[in-house]
Design an enzyme around this catalytic site. Sequence first.
Site, PDB file in Angstrom:
ATOM      1  N   HIS A 112      47.476  -6.110 -40.241  1.00 16.70           N
ATOM      2  CA  HIS A 112      46.749  -6.968 -41.198  1.00 16.70           C
ATOM      3  C   HIS A 112      47.794  -7.574 -42.147  1.00 16.70           C
ATOM      4  O   HIS A 112      48.695  -8.274 -41.699  1.00 16.70           O
ATOM      5  CB  HIS A 112      45.705  -6.100 -41.894  1.00 16.70           C
ATOM      6  N   ASP A 135      51.089 -15.310 -41.438  1.00 19.11           N
ATOM      7  CA  ASP A 135      52.144 -14.381 -41.849  1.00 19.11           C
ATOM      8  C   ASP A 135      53.500 -14.745 -41.282  1.00 19.11           C
ATOM      9  O   ASP A 135      54.531 -14.341 -41.815  1.00 19.11           O
ATOM     10  CB  ASP A 135      51.795 -12.952 -41.410  1.00 19.11           C
ATOM     11  N   HIS A 191      45.718 -13.404 -33.532  1.00 13.85           N
ATOM     12  CA  HIS A 191      44.732 -13.219 -34.602  1.00 13.85           C
ATOM     13  C   HIS A 191      43.402 -12.818 -33.991  1.00 13.85           C
ATOM     14  O   HIS A 191      43.061 -13.314 -32.914  1.00 13.85           O
ATOM     15  CB  HIS A 191      44.570 -14.515 -35.407  1.00 13.85           C
TER      16      HIS A 191
HETATM   17  N1  ACO Z   1      52.393  -9.800 -29.165  1.00 14.74           N
HETATM   18  C1  ACO Z   1      52.196  -9.549 -27.851  1.00 14.74           C
HETATM   19  N2  ACO Z   1      50.985  -9.408 -27.279  1.00 14.74           N
HETATM   20  C2  ACO Z   1      49.925  -9.535 -28.084  1.00 14.74           C
HETATM   21  C3  ACO Z   1      50.041  -9.809 -29.463  1.00 14.74           C
HETATM   22  C4  ACO Z   1      51.340  -9.961 -30.000  1.00 14.74           C
HETATM   23  N3  ACO Z   1      51.504 -10.220 -31.299  1.00 14.74           N
HETATM   24  N4  ACO Z   1      48.805  -9.886 -30.029  1.00 14.74           N
HETATM   25  C5  ACO Z   1      47.946  -9.654 -29.028  1.00 14.74           C
HETATM   26  N5  ACO Z   1      48.612  -9.451 -27.845  1.00 14.74           N
HETATM   27  C6  ACO Z   1      47.999  -9.250 -26.532  1.00 14.74           C
HETATM   28  C7  ACO Z   1      47.360  -7.872 -26.393  1.00 14.74           C
HETATM   29  O1  ACO Z   1      48.272  -6.912 -25.900  1.00 14.74           O
HETATM   30  C8  ACO Z   1      46.225  -8.165 -25.445  1.00 14.74           C
HETATM   31  O2  ACO Z   1      46.768  -8.267 -24.149  1.00 14.74           O
HETATM   32  P1  ACO Z   1      45.895  -7.835 -22.857  1.00 14.74           P
HETATM   33  O3  ACO Z   1      44.675  -8.709 -22.868  1.00 14.74           O
HETATM   34  O4  ACO Z   1      46.794  -8.076 -21.689  1.00 14.74           O
HETATM   35  O5  ACO Z   1      45.548  -6.385 -23.065  1.00 14.74           O
HETATM   36  C9  ACO Z   1      45.767  -9.560 -25.836  1.00 14.74           C
HETATM   37  O6  ACO Z   1      46.926 -10.189 -26.405  1.00 14.74           O
HETATM   38  C10 ACO Z   1      44.614  -9.576 -26.837  1.00 14.74           C
HETATM   39  O7  ACO Z   1      45.047  -8.888 -28.018  1.00 14.74           O
HETATM   40  P2  ACO Z   1      44.171  -7.848 -28.839  1.00 14.74           P
HETATM   41  O8  ACO Z   1      45.083  -6.803 -29.401  1.00 14.74           O
HETATM   42  O9  ACO Z   1      43.001  -7.392 -28.014  1.00 14.74           O
HETATM   43  O10 ACO Z   1      43.627  -8.780 -29.998  1.00 14.74           O
HETATM   44  P3  ACO Z   1      42.995  -8.290 -31.337  1.00 14.74           P
HETATM   45  O11 ACO Z   1      42.079  -9.366 -31.766  1.00 14.74           O
HETATM   46  O12 ACO Z   1      42.426  -6.913 -31.223  1.00 14.74           O
HETATM   47  O13 ACO Z   1      44.254  -8.164 -32.329  1.00 14.74           O
HETATM   48  C11 ACO Z   1      45.940  -8.721 -33.876  1.00 14.74           C
HETATM   49  C12 ACO Z   1      44.651  -9.156 -33.197  1.00 14.74           C
HETATM   50  C13 ACO Z   1      45.769  -7.306 -34.486  1.00 14.74           C
HETATM   51  C14 ACO Z   1      46.253  -9.675 -35.035  1.00 14.74           C
HETATM   52  C15 ACO Z   1      47.101  -8.718 -32.851  1.00 14.74           C
HETATM   53  O14 ACO Z   1      47.244 -10.025 -32.300  1.00 14.74           O
HETATM   54  C16 ACO Z   1      48.427  -8.250 -33.445  1.00 14.74           C
HETATM   55  O15 ACO Z   1      48.662  -7.055 -33.558  1.00 14.74           O
HETATM   56  N6  ACO Z   1      49.323  -9.220 -33.853  1.00 14.74           N
HETATM   57  C17 ACO Z   1      50.578  -8.875 -34.473  1.00 14.74           C
HETATM   58  C18 ACO Z   1      50.365  -8.469 -35.931  1.00 14.74           C
HETATM   59  C19 ACO Z   1      50.027  -9.638 -36.821  1.00 14.74           C
HETATM   60  O16 ACO Z   1      50.696 -10.668 -36.825  1.00 14.74           O
HETATM   61  N7  ACO Z   1      48.991  -9.440 -37.650  1.00 14.74           N
HETATM   62  C20 ACO Z   1      48.572 -10.437 -38.652  1.00 14.74           C
HETATM   63  C21 ACO Z   1      47.155 -10.795 -38.470  1.00 14.74           C
HETATM   64  S1  ACO Z   1      46.744 -12.131 -39.522  1.00 14.74           S
HETATM   65  C22 ACO Z   1      46.438 -11.470 -41.024  1.00 14.74           C
HETATM   66  O17 ACO Z   1      46.122 -10.328 -41.218  1.00 14.74           O
HETATM   67  C23 ACO Z   1      46.568 -12.426 -42.118  1.00 14.74           C
END
Ligand code: ACO
Length: 424
Positions: A265, A363, A306
């Site tokens: 987050h 971010d 996201h």
């Molecule tokens: N790098 C690589 N792979 C990723 C990333 C990433 N940053 N984000 C998602 N994926 C992949 C997942 O592994 C998943 O792959 P799969 O379908 O093969 O299993 C797919 O993309 C879908 O991702 P989920 O984790 O299911 O998406 P979710 O909506 O649950 O998570 C989140 C969203 C937590 C933001 C995630 O993208 C993440 O951890 N990003 C990095 C951290 C980040 O930048 N957070 C800031 C969020 S914005 C904010 O709070 C203002």
Amino acid sequence: MADKKAQLIIEGAAPIELPVYSGTLGPDVVDVRGLTSEGVFTFDPGFMATSSCESKITYIDGDKGVLLHRGYPIEQLAEKSDFLETCFLLLKGELPTAAEKEKFDNTIKNHTMVHEQLKNFLNGFRRDAHPMAIMCGVVGALSAFYHDSLDINDPHHREISAIRLIAKMPTIAAMVYKYSAGQPMMYPRNDLSYSENFLHMMFNTPAEIKPISPVLARAMDRIFVLHADHEQNASTSTVRLAGSSGANPFACIAAGIAALWGPAHGGANEAVLRMLDEIGDVSNIDSFIAKAKDKDDPFKLMGFGHRVYKNFDPRARVMKQTCDEVLGELGINDPQLELAMKLEEIALSDPYFAERNLYPNVDFYSGIILKALGIPTEMFTVIFATGRTPGWIAHWNEMISNPYKIGRPRQLYTGYTQRDYPNK
Ligand code: ACO
């Protein structure tokens, strides 16, 4: 009032009729509350498909990259509004008139100082404590200093608490920074704007008071505007959940700060810079991209992806533009920025990221701007918390001002059935 009806058919049982509501924008929602009397719960870990409340504050269309506060697009607010006006809008529902704006700004300024005794509380922390740990504790402790505004059922008390929180957050954020830097804390200056004052308290010292650059103050203000609210995200939902038990607003906002801290987050802006440090050089990008794609490796590209935006994050576009302005003003040629831009380019052209709709989020760029402003990495999430405060309060206030129930999710239990304690 239900606009439509849905039917749920569970094998072997009579169909259950459920009301369906339509909002002014966004998908319809099926009201599943009646299911409990049928002995059935819904299952939605991570709340992927669950609306936890009705709200009139912020609307997001993640597929189209739309973010509206009280109907106004974030791009227009970032360009034409300022942070305190956006606070007013979120809290009260409408943009202020010129007179209302002046009054609101002055009221906030009247509350920028914190109780002197709070310094003693701060002094109890280790100097090397993470600023988010301190902020979480200090904001929670405000309830011990402002007893006179804790009656959550009194709209006047709620208003004073809202003003106090918005006014004191920059002061607390700067105090936390000065404490860790071992410098004397700077008192707020009411002749400055909200964001100028924050930069003054952060970077000036009693020995040297430098004027604040208007370009940098504007960039800081824009960062606050872009973080001001984001509907029912993890921290806002935490604030609502804590508030649903009747907890006081300072305790609820402290709970929101704790939820924001995580790297998935608000902690992501800090994690972006740490990741760039770790990558170190453009020549290492490919191996980090490979790590991010490897299912057996927990590494993720920080600042990408996201939960809601599956096209682009509209805040990221504005942030990128602000990033260019700040770097131009400061004449910074940062190799880490070059690295970030190359990473962005490579990730965006990789099918793995395209197929999963993973784009840079707010971010990704905010970390780079904050670094250029001279704000240490550990402080990034504290800045996010300062900006998000009006959103948290607006949601808390919206909940308390309407009929609400304590938040209490159910579960799908898969543990042991009842068993007897063994004879030993
Ligand atoms: N790098 C690589 N792979 C990723 C990333 C990433 N940053 N984000 C998602 N994926 C992949 C997942 O592994 C998943 O792959 P799969 O379908 O093969 O299993 C797919 O993309 C879908 O991702 P989920 O984790 O299911 O998406 P979710 O909506 O649950 O998570 C989140 C969203 C937590 C933001 C995630 O993208 C993440 O951890 N990003 C990095 C951290 C980040 O930048 N957070 C800031 C969020 S914005 C904010 O709070 C203002």
